[in-house]
Write an enzyme that holds these catalytic residues in place. Structure first.
Site, PDB file in Angstrom:
ATOM      1  N   ASP A  31       6.133  -3.835  -6.987  1.00 13.45           N
ATOM      2  CA  ASP A  31       5.841  -2.479  -6.503  1.00 13.45           C
ATOM      3  C   ASP A  31       4.957  -1.787  -7.523  1.00 13.45           C
ATOM      4  O   ASP A  31       5.235  -1.853  -8.722  1.00 13.45           O
ATOM      5  CB  ASP A  31       7.168  -1.710  -6.312  1.00 13.45           C
ATOM      6  CG  ASP A  31       7.018  -0.524  -5.385  1.00 13.45           C
ATOM      7  OD1 ASP A  31       6.126   0.302  -5.635  1.00 13.45           O
ATOM      8  OD2 ASP A  31       7.785  -0.427  -4.413  1.00 13.45           O
ATOM      9  N   ASP A  58       0.366  -4.281  -8.593  1.00 15.14           N
ATOM     10  CA  ASP A  58      -0.269  -4.120  -7.291  1.00 15.14           C
ATOM     11  C   ASP A  58      -0.418  -5.534  -6.717  1.00 15.14           C
ATOM     12  O   ASP A  58      -1.015  -6.395  -7.368  1.00 15.14           O
ATOM     13  CB  ASP A  58      -1.645  -3.475  -7.514  1.00 15.14           C
ATOM     14  CG  ASP A  58      -2.335  -3.144  -6.216  1.00 15.14           C
ATOM     15  OD1 ASP A  58      -2.083  -3.851  -5.212  1.00 15.14           O
ATOM     16  OD2 ASP A  58      -3.125  -2.194  -6.201  1.00 15.14           O
ATOM     17  N   SER A 124       4.800  -1.734  12.936  1.00 13.55           N
ATOM     18  CA  SER A 124       5.216  -0.408  13.399  1.00 13.55           C
ATOM     19  C   SER A 124       5.032  -0.303  14.902  1.00 13.55           C
ATOM     20  O   SER A 124       4.113  -0.915  15.472  1.00 13.55           O
ATOM     21  CB  SER A 124       4.344   0.640  12.716  1.00 13.55           C
ATOM     22  OG  SER A 124       4.475   1.897  13.343  1.00 13.55           O
ATOM     23  N   TYR A 149      -4.378   4.063   9.811  1.00 12.21           N
ATOM     24  CA  TYR A 149      -3.100   3.482   9.373  1.00 12.21           C
ATOM     25  C   TYR A 149      -2.576   2.520  10.439  1.00 12.21           C
ATOM     26  O   TYR A 149      -2.237   1.368  10.167  1.00 12.21           O
ATOM     27  CB  TYR A 149      -2.072   4.593   9.098  1.00 12.21           C
ATOM     28  CG  TYR A 149      -0.650   4.134   9.247  1.00 12.21           C
ATOM     29  CD1 TYR A 149      -0.056   3.347   8.268  1.00 12.21           C
ATOM     30  CD2 TYR A 149       0.097   4.446  10.396  1.00 12.21           C
ATOM     31  CE1 TYR A 149       1.246   2.885   8.427  1.00 12.21           C
ATOM     32  CE2 TYR A 149       1.386   3.994  10.551  1.00 12.21           C
ATOM     33  CZ  TYR A 149       1.958   3.218   9.572  1.00 12.21           C
ATOM     34  OH  TYR A 149       3.237   2.749   9.741  1.00 12.21           O
ATOM     35  N   LYS A 153      -2.040  -1.856  10.687  1.00 13.52           N
ATOM     36  CA  LYS A 153      -0.852  -2.610  11.116  1.00 13.52           C
ATOM     37  C   LYS A 153      -1.247  -3.620  12.200  1.00 13.52           C
ATOM     38  O   LYS A 153      -0.830  -4.784  12.180  1.00 13.52           O
ATOM     39  CB  LYS A 153       0.235  -1.658  11.654  1.00 13.52           C
ATOM     40  CG  LYS A 153       0.860  -0.762  10.606  1.00 13.52           C
ATOM     41  CD  LYS A 153       1.709  -1.540   9.618  1.00 13.52           C
ATOM     42  CE  LYS A 153       2.351  -0.670   8.573  1.00 13.52           C
ATOM     43  NZ  LYS A 153       2.893  -1.432   7.433  1.00 13.52           N
ATOM     44  N   ASN A 199       6.523  13.697   8.132  1.00  5.83           N
ATOM     45  CA  ASN A 199       7.447  13.170   9.147  1.00  5.83           C
ATOM     46  C   ASN A 199       8.620  14.124   9.367  1.00  5.83           C
ATOM     47  O   ASN A 199       8.942  14.954   8.512  1.00  5.83           O
ATOM     48  CB  ASN A 199       7.947  11.781   8.761  1.00  5.83           C
ATOM     49  CG  ASN A 199       6.811  10.781   8.711  1.00  5.83           C
ATOM     50  OD1 ASN A 199       6.528  10.210   7.667  1.00  5.83           O
ATOM     51  ND2 ASN A 199       6.115  10.594   9.824  1.00  5.83           N
ATOM     52  N   LEU A 200       9.236  13.969  10.538  1.00  3.99           N
ATOM     53  CA  LEU A 200      10.208  14.980  10.984  1.00  3.99           C
ATOM     54  C   LEU A 200      11.421  15.121  10.055  1.00  3.99           C
ATOM     55  O   LEU A 200      11.716  16.225   9.585  1.00  3.99           O
ATOM     56  CB  LEU A 200      10.657  14.657  12.416  1.00  3.99           C
ATOM     57  CG  LEU A 200      11.652  15.650  13.015  1.00  3.99           C
ATOM     58  CD1 LEU A 200      11.043  17.040  13.132  1.00  3.99           C
ATOM     59  CD2 LEU A 200      12.125  15.164  14.394  1.00  3.99           C
ATOM     60  N   ARG A 231      11.394  10.316  20.378  1.00  3.98           N
ATOM     61  CA  ARG A 231      11.223   9.116  19.537  1.00  3.98           C
ATOM     62  C   ARG A 231      12.545   8.358  19.454  1.00  3.98           C
ATOM     63  O   ARG A 231      13.620   8.895  19.726  1.00  3.98           O
ATOM     64  CB  ARG A 231      10.796   9.500  18.108  1.00  3.98           C
ATOM     65  CG  ARG A 231       9.468  10.218  18.005  1.00  3.98           C
ATOM     66  CD  ARG A 231       8.292   9.295  18.284  1.00  3.98           C
ATOM     67  NE  ARG A 231       7.023   9.994  18.101  1.00  3.98           N
ATOM     68  CZ  ARG A 231       6.419  10.726  19.040  1.00  3.98           C
ATOM     69  NH1 ARG A 231       6.967  10.869  20.242  1.00  3.98           N
ATOM     70  NH2 ARG A 231       5.261  11.317  18.785  1.00  3.98           N
ATOM     71  N   GLY A 294      -3.025  13.499  18.145  1.00  2.00           N
ATOM     72  CA  GLY A 294      -2.669  12.076  18.009  1.00  2.00           C
ATOM     73  C   GLY A 294      -1.231  11.775  18.394  1.00  2.00           C
ATOM     74  O   GLY A 294      -0.860  10.614  18.519  1.00  2.00           O
TER      75      GLY A 294
HETATM   76  C1  UD1 Z   1       4.380   8.565  12.739  1.00  2.00           C
HETATM   77  C2  UD1 Z   1       3.384   7.498  13.110  1.00  2.00           C
HETATM   78  C3  UD1 Z   1       3.968   6.142  12.851  1.00  2.00           C
HETATM   79  C4  UD1 Z   1       4.481   6.027  11.452  1.00  2.00           C
HETATM   80  C5  UD1 Z   1       5.501   7.115  11.212  1.00  2.00           C
HETATM   81  C6  UD1 Z   1       6.020   7.075   9.791  1.00  2.00           C
HETATM   82  C7  UD1 Z   1       1.827   7.757  14.986  1.00  2.00           C
HETATM   83  C8  UD1 Z   1       1.663   7.857  16.477  1.00  2.00           C
HETATM   84  N1  UD1 Z   1       3.056   7.596  14.544  1.00  2.00           N
HETATM   85  O1  UD1 Z   1       5.419   8.468  13.718  1.00  2.00           O
HETATM   86  O2  UD1 Z   1       2.992   5.169  13.028  1.00  2.00           O
HETATM   87  O3  UD1 Z   1       5.052   4.755  11.258  1.00  2.00           O
HETATM   88  O4  UD1 Z   1       4.893   8.385  11.448  1.00  2.00           O
HETATM   89  O5  UD1 Z   1       5.023   7.431   8.880  1.00  2.00           O
HETATM   90  O6  UD1 Z   1       0.890   7.835  14.274  1.00  2.00           O
HETATM   91  N2  UD1 Z   1       7.400  16.604  14.410  1.00  2.00           N
HETATM   92  C9  UD1 Z   1       7.502  17.979  14.470  1.00  2.00           C
HETATM   93  N3  UD1 Z   1       7.355  18.690  13.313  1.00  2.00           N
HETATM   94  C10 UD1 Z   1       7.122  18.097  12.108  1.00  2.00           C
HETATM   95  C11 UD1 Z   1       7.023  16.678  12.056  1.00  2.00           C
HETATM   96  C12 UD1 Z   1       7.155  15.972  13.231  1.00  2.00           C
HETATM   97  O7  UD1 Z   1       7.720  18.558  15.533  1.00  2.00           O
HETATM   98  O8  UD1 Z   1       6.980  18.810  11.089  1.00  2.00           O
HETATM   99  C13 UD1 Z   1       7.573  15.833  15.658  1.00  2.00           C
HETATM  100  C14 UD1 Z   1       6.373  15.001  16.052  1.00  2.00           C
HETATM  101  O9  UD1 Z   1       5.475  15.757  16.828  1.00  2.00           O
HETATM  102  C15 UD1 Z   1       7.037  13.858  16.812  1.00  2.00           C
HETATM  103  C16 UD1 Z   1       8.375  13.681  16.102  1.00  2.00           C
HETATM  104  O10 UD1 Z   1       8.617  14.913  15.419  1.00  2.00           O
HETATM  105  O11 UD1 Z   1       7.294  14.212  18.135  1.00  2.00           O
HETATM  106  C17 UD1 Z   1       8.385  12.552  15.088  1.00  2.00           C
HETATM  107  O12 UD1 Z   1       7.290  12.720  14.198  1.00  2.00           O
HETATM  108  P1  UD1 Z   1       7.119  11.828  12.871  1.00  2.00           P
HETATM  109  O13 UD1 Z   1       8.400  11.827  12.113  1.00  2.00           O
HETATM  110  O14 UD1 Z   1       5.896  12.294  12.169  1.00  2.00           O
HETATM  111  O15 UD1 Z   1       6.930  10.346  13.411  1.00  2.00           O
HETATM  112  P2  UD1 Z   1       5.900   9.756  14.486  1.00  2.00           P
HETATM  113  O16 UD1 Z   1       4.766  10.673  14.721  1.00  2.00           O
HETATM  114  O17 UD1 Z   1       6.678   9.290  15.654  1.00  2.00           O
END
Ligand code: UD1
Length: 339
Positions: A31, A58, A124, A149, A153, A199-200, A231, A294
């Site tokens: 890593d 790396d 992914s 990205y 993949k 991410n969420l 999701r 996206g």
């Molecule tokens: C994204 C990528 C995926 C990647 C993953 C982890 C795409 C289509 N998907 O997944 O390839 O493996 O991240 O890096 O490119 N959301 C909110 N508010 C936020 C964040 C997210 O509402 O602040 C919503 C998003 O709109 C989505 C859901 O939560 O509906 C999940 O989002 P996220 O956790 O970013 O994952 P993906 O977009 O599914």
């Protein structure tokens, strides 16, 4: 049996290291700590009571990678290392192609030189693009990805398929992850993103901890039950166990095996927020914001093939995922300590 984990200090890699070591595998981690910390490796050792052979390199550096193969008889490689921020990949596509493809090619060349034949790849669900139907099965079309990205993949999947076609003794497993969240039940391992999370769940826990003001829910006008994006969230420990199953599969099969690792259940953004509040008792203020470019409406797996062929299935509920994500953040409010 020795397994090399590239990116083994990262979120999914570190959890997989623990599951493998608890099953008796010896783990070697390579890593470069581009998006992870050495502390994660020490915690793997603390949880398992066993030593990890750690190489802070790396994996695109062929000489340094070769040193690992000289010093260890590697039975299987699990390739987690890679850049993975969707937005960043749009801004720096060349860096994404260079990094994600180079590491894979260098690994394949070095494995060939040392007669290592088993390769498990962190792919992914993003390779499916915007799926025509859900649940998604492994035979559905791939390649129509909306960002560099995701394209890396997809391209790596193609490279691995071509390599396996040319050399029938290779055993390649492509694991298509859905949305991994949660943390180790000990609270010692967790997701530790740099900067403001995109991410969420990483964003939700920062709001819950009072470090960010509120969550932006990206769109409530999707054709889903409550209008927010759906999701397939999967507990990272379940995902990690999927890799243990994949190694057994690679032992017994050659060619390419492709598996979705998801739960088969779709949850909306508001389902996640409400479950988090219920499971932790901590509030998560949110506002409805515009759609994120996206994003797709719905994405969840058919996990049937993984159950039938690998004998693997996800066990944890969304409540478990929320609780474990929060417990780890509450125990480590500043993330992993720096060295
Ligand atoms: C994204 C990528 C995926 C990647 C993953 C982890 C795409 C289509 N998907 O997944 O390839 O493996 O991240 O890096 O490119 N959301 C909110 N508010 C936020 C964040 C997210 O509402 O602040 C919503 C998003 O709109 C989505 C859901 O939560 O509906 C999940 O989002 P996220 O956790 O970013 O994952 P993906 O977009 O599914």
């Amino acid at each position: 049996m020795k397994v090399l984990l590239t990116g083994g200090a990262g979120f999914i890699g570190s959890h997989t290291a623990v599951e493998l070591m608890e099953k008796g595998y010896e783990v070697v981690i390579a890593d470069n700590f581009a998006n992870s910390k050495p502390e994660a490796v020490r915690r793997i050792e603390r949880i398992t009571g066993k030593k990890v052979a750690l190489y802070p390199i790396d994996v695109a550096d062929a000489d340094k990678l070769e040193q690992i193969f000289r010093e260890h008889t590697i039975d299987t490689v699990i390739h987690f290392a890679g850049l993975k921020a969707v937005g960043e990949s749009v801004r720096y596509p060349v860096m994404y192609y260079r990094n994600n493809l180079d590491t894979t090619l260098t690994l394949l060349e070095t494995m060939a030189k040392y007669g290592c034949r088993k390769f498990v790849f962190s792919s992914s669900a993003t390779v499916y693009g915007d799926p025509a139907t859900v649940p998604i099965t492994e035979d559905m079309p791939t390649g129509d990805c909306s960002n560099p990205y995701g394209k890396t993949k997809y391209m790596i999947e193609q490279i691995l398929k071509d390599a396996a076609f040319a050399d029938p003794s290779l055993s390649i497993v492509l694991l298509r992850y859905f949305n991994p969240i949660g943390a180790h039940s000990s609270g010692l391992l967790f997701e530790d993103p740099n900067g403001i999370p995109s991410n969420l769940m990483p964003y939700i826990v920062k709001v819950a901890a009072g470090k960010l003001d509120h969550l932006n829910v990206f769109g409530n006008d999707y054709p889903t039950p409550d209008g927010t994006g759906v999701r397939d969230y999967i507990h990272v420990t379940d995902l990690a166990k999927g890799h243990v199953a994949a190694i057994s599969y690679a032992d017994q099969n050659s060619g390419v095996g492709i598996f979705n690792l998801g739960t088969g259940k779709g949850y909306s953004v508001l389902d996640v927020v409400n479950t988090f509040i219920r499971a932790t008792g901590v509030n998560v203020p949110y506002v409805i914001a515009p759609r994120r470019p996206g994003d797709i409406a719905e994405c969840y797996a058919s996990p049937d093939k993984a159950l039938k062929v690998l004998g693997w299935r996800a066990e944890h509920s969304l409540e478990d995922m929320c609780r474990d994500s929060w417990n780890a953040v509450a125990a480590n409010p500043d993330g992993y300590p720096e060295d």
